[in-house]
Design a protein around this motif. Structure first.
Motif, PDB file in Angstrom:
ATOM      1  N   LYS A  47       0.799  -1.227   0.000  1.00  0.00           N
ATOM      2  CA  LYS A  47       0.000   0.000   0.000  1.00  0.00           C
ATOM      3  C   LYS A  47       0.834   1.282   0.000  1.00  0.00           C
ATOM      4  O   LYS A  47       0.292   2.354  -0.236  1.00  0.00           O
ATOM      5  N   LEU A  48       2.127   1.166   0.272  1.00  0.00           N
ATOM      6  CA  LEU A  48       2.959   2.358   0.414  1.00  0.00           C
ATOM      7  C   LEU A  48       3.975   2.472  -0.717  1.00  0.00           C
ATOM      8  O   LEU A  48       4.414   1.470  -1.280  1.00  0.00           O
ATOM      9  N   THR A  49       4.353   3.707  -1.007  1.00  0.00           N
ATOM     10  CA  THR A  49       5.401   3.957  -1.991  1.00  0.00           C
ATOM     11  C   THR A  49       6.762   3.723  -1.341  1.00  0.00           C
ATOM     12  O   THR A  49       6.880   3.661  -0.108  1.00  0.00           O
ATOM     13  N   ASP A  50       7.792   3.622  -2.178  1.00  0.00           N
ATOM     14  CA  ASP A  50       9.146   3.465  -1.652  1.00  0.00           C
ATOM     15  C   ASP A  50       9.535   4.649  -0.770  1.00  0.00           C
ATOM     16  O   ASP A  50      10.187   4.478   0.255  1.00  0.00           O
ATOM     17  N   GLU A  51       9.115   5.843  -1.155  1.00  0.00           N
ATOM     18  CA  GLU A  51       9.428   7.041  -0.380  1.00  0.00           C
ATOM     19  C   GLU A  51       8.775   6.985   1.000  1.00  0.00           C
ATOM     20  O   GLU A  51       9.388   7.339   2.004  1.00  0.00           O
ATOM     21  N   ASP A  52       7.518   6.538   1.046  1.00  0.00           N
ATOM     22  CA  ASP A  52       6.825   6.421   2.331  1.00  0.00           C
ATOM     23  C   ASP A  52       7.491   5.375   3.223  1.00  0.00           C
ATOM     24  O   ASP A  52       7.693   5.599   4.413  1.00  0.00           O
TER      25      ASP A  52
END
Length: 73
Positions: A47-52
């Motif tokens: 559910k999350l981006t790499d940045e998150d």
């Protein structure tokens, strides 16, 4: 007498510094492992981006990208 006491204190300080270095290295290693395991769970959740994930786990974006590529393999 003072010389013997100084030698004893210097020896104790040296032993303590070596012990502290070992302990700090193990703590950092354990912390890094915990960060990686946390990031792996976030990657698996999808559910999350790499940045998150990098922001939440404390890892670099590059580390997250490597973990994500390993998860796909």
């Amino acid at each position: 007498m003072f010389h013997a006491e100084w030698d004893h204190n210097a020896l104790r300080r040296s032993i303590f510094e070596e012990f502290a270095d070992d302990v700090n290295a193990k703590v950092e290693e354990g912390t890094s492992d915990a960060k990686r395991e946390s990031a792996k769970r976030m990657i698996a959740d999808g559910k999350l981006t790499d940045e998150d994930i990098a922001a939440y786990s404390g890892l670099s974006i590059e580390d997250v990208i490597v973990l994500r590529s390993q998860a796909k393999a």
